[in-house]
Design a protein around this motif. Structure first.
Motif, PDB file in Angstrom:
ATOM      1  N   TYR A  95       0.838  -1.185   0.000  1.00  0.00           N
ATOM      2  CA  TYR A  95       0.000   0.000   0.000  1.00  0.00           C
ATOM      3  C   TYR A  95       0.872   1.233   0.000  1.00  0.00           C
ATOM      4  CZ  TYR A  95      -3.751  -3.172   1.413  1.00  0.00           C
ATOM      5  OH  TYR A  95      -4.662  -4.186   1.473  1.00  0.00           O
ATOM      6  N   ASP A  96       0.428   2.261  -0.687  1.00  0.00           N
ATOM      7  CA  ASP A  96       1.081   3.556  -0.635  1.00  0.00           C
ATOM      8  C   ASP A  96       0.599   4.248   0.633  1.00  0.00           C
ATOM      9  OD1 ASP A  96       2.452   5.832  -1.242  1.00  0.00           O
ATOM     10  OD2 ASP A  96       1.176   6.432  -2.925  1.00  0.00           O
ATOM     11  N   SER A  97       1.472   5.000   1.281  1.00  0.00           N
ATOM     12  CA  SER A  97       1.083   5.641   2.544  1.00  0.00           C
ATOM     13  C   SER A  97      -0.030   6.656   2.346  1.00  0.00           C
ATOM     14  CB  SER A  97       2.288   6.308   3.194  1.00  0.00           C
ATOM     15  OG  SER A  97       2.769   7.340   2.357  1.00  0.00           O
ATOM     16  N   SER A  98      -0.234   7.114   1.124  1.00  0.00           N
ATOM     17  CA  SER A  98      -1.295   8.094   0.873  1.00  0.00           C
ATOM     18  C   SER A  98      -2.589   7.442   0.411  1.00  0.00           C
ATOM     19  CB  SER A  98      -0.822   9.103  -0.170  1.00  0.00           C
ATOM     20  OG  SER A  98      -0.625   8.446  -1.403  1.00  0.00           O
ATOM     21  N   ASP A  99      -2.605   6.114   0.269  1.00  0.00           N
ATOM     22  CA  ASP A  99      -3.815   5.433  -0.193  1.00  0.00           C
ATOM     23  C   ASP A  99      -4.914   5.501   0.848  1.00  0.00           C
ATOM     24  OD1 ASP A  99      -2.877   4.738  -2.657  1.00  0.00           O
ATOM     25  OD2 ASP A  99      -2.312   2.705  -2.097  1.00  0.00           O
ATOM     26  N   ALA A 100      -6.118   5.667   0.370  1.00  0.00           N
ATOM     27  CA  ALA A 100      -7.302   5.635   1.222  1.00  0.00           C
ATOM     28  C   ALA A 100      -8.153   4.467   0.761  1.00  0.00           C
ATOM     29  CB  ALA A 100      -8.075   6.946   1.090  1.00  0.00           C
ATOM     30  N   VAL A 101      -9.056   4.037   1.612  1.00  0.00           N
ATOM     31  CA  VAL A 101      -9.972   2.968   1.231  1.00  0.00           C
ATOM     32  C   VAL A 101     -11.000   3.602   0.306  1.00  0.00           C
ATOM     33  CG1 VAL A 101     -11.620   1.276   2.049  1.00  0.00           C
ATOM     34  CG2 VAL A 101      -9.586   1.768   3.392  1.00  0.00           C
ATOM     35  N   ASN A 102     -10.751   3.438  -0.978  1.00  0.00           N
ATOM     36  CA  ASN A 102     -11.562   4.073  -1.998  1.00  0.00           C
ATOM     37  C   ASN A 102     -11.693   3.106  -3.161  1.00  0.00           C
ATOM     38  OD1 ASN A 102     -12.432   5.668  -4.205  1.00  0.00           O
ATOM     39  ND2 ASN A 102     -11.532   7.501  -3.298  1.00  0.00           N
ATOM     40  N   ILE A 103     -12.899   2.873  -3.601  1.00  0.00           N
ATOM     41  CA  ILE A 103     -13.140   1.925  -4.682  1.00  0.00           C
ATOM     42  C   ILE A 103     -12.456   2.368  -5.976  1.00  0.00           C
ATOM     43  CG2 ILE A 103     -15.314   2.941  -5.474  1.00  0.00           C
ATOM     44  CD1 ILE A 103     -16.379   0.044  -5.730  1.00  0.00           C
ATOM     45  N   HIS A 104     -12.302   3.671  -6.164  1.00  0.00           N
ATOM     46  CA  HIS A 104     -11.679   4.201  -7.370  1.00  0.00           C
ATOM     47  C   HIS A 104     -10.166   4.024  -7.353  1.00  0.00           C
ATOM     48  CE1 HIS A 104     -15.542   5.952  -8.371  1.00  0.00           C
ATOM     49  NE2 HIS A 104     -15.568   6.553  -7.202  1.00  0.00           N
TER      50      HIS A 104
END
Length: 177
Positions: A99-108
């Motif tokens: 995971y990238d540290s800036s990733d959010a739980v987002n379907i897109h």
């Protein structure tokens, strides 16, 4: 954590609990399908949130629903279970590059298949805990299992609709200072 991060999640908490108590309590499919939309709060939290905070937030959101539903801690227990299992499910679903540290739980951002696997797994575990703690009776296990599956499908569809309507298709940048 920056201020906008905290404010966004506080608003999300109150909005989802209010929706659960005011709207979703009356929205039931065939007396078996319940929508527990408040679990979306725990599902949408950042990937790198501290586990202690995650467990505390799980208890807080579950307890808030218990207060209004008068369910004696069933939702709190199930939400803490979801919060406990969430990092393990995330580890199982980790992409090859991590995971990238800036990733959010987002379907897109994370992709449809990843999000559906993540959300439906945790929703199923949460709902199984809620309904089996509610009955504590294995004589009606098939009915409880059917109720769990229908409620999981109902809640999962609503969570996906929320993701598609309210979450940005572009990568969300989150600053964790």
């Amino acid at each position: 954590m920056n201020n906008s991060f905290g404010i966004n999640h506080i608003i999300q908490f109150f909005l989802l609990v209010a929706l659960q108590v005011l709207l979703m309590d009356n929205l039931v499919l065939y007396s078996m399908g319940f929508c527990f939309i408040y679990v979306a709060f725990l599902l949408f939290l950042p990937l790198t949130i501290n586990r202690v905070w995650l467990l505390l937030l799980g208890f807080l959101v579950g307890f808030s629903v218990d207060v209004f539903y008068d369910t004696m801690g069933i939702h709190a227990a199930a939400s803490v279970l979801l919060a406990f299992l969430r990092p393990h499910v995330l580890n199982l679903l980790t992409p090859r590059d991590g995971y990238d540290s800036s990733d959010a739980v987002n379907i897109h951002v994370m992709g449809t298949r990843w999000f559906l696997t993540y959300a439906f797994t945790l929703i199923l575990l949460h709902h199984a805990a809620v309904f089996f703690l509610e009955t504590i009776n294995f004589q009606t296990a098939l009915y409880t299992l059917a109720k769990t599956l229908l409620s999981t499908l109902f809640t999962g569809i609503v969570v996906v609709i929320i993701q598609l309507l309210f979450f940005s298709p572009k990568r969300e940048r989150v600053d964790y200072r």
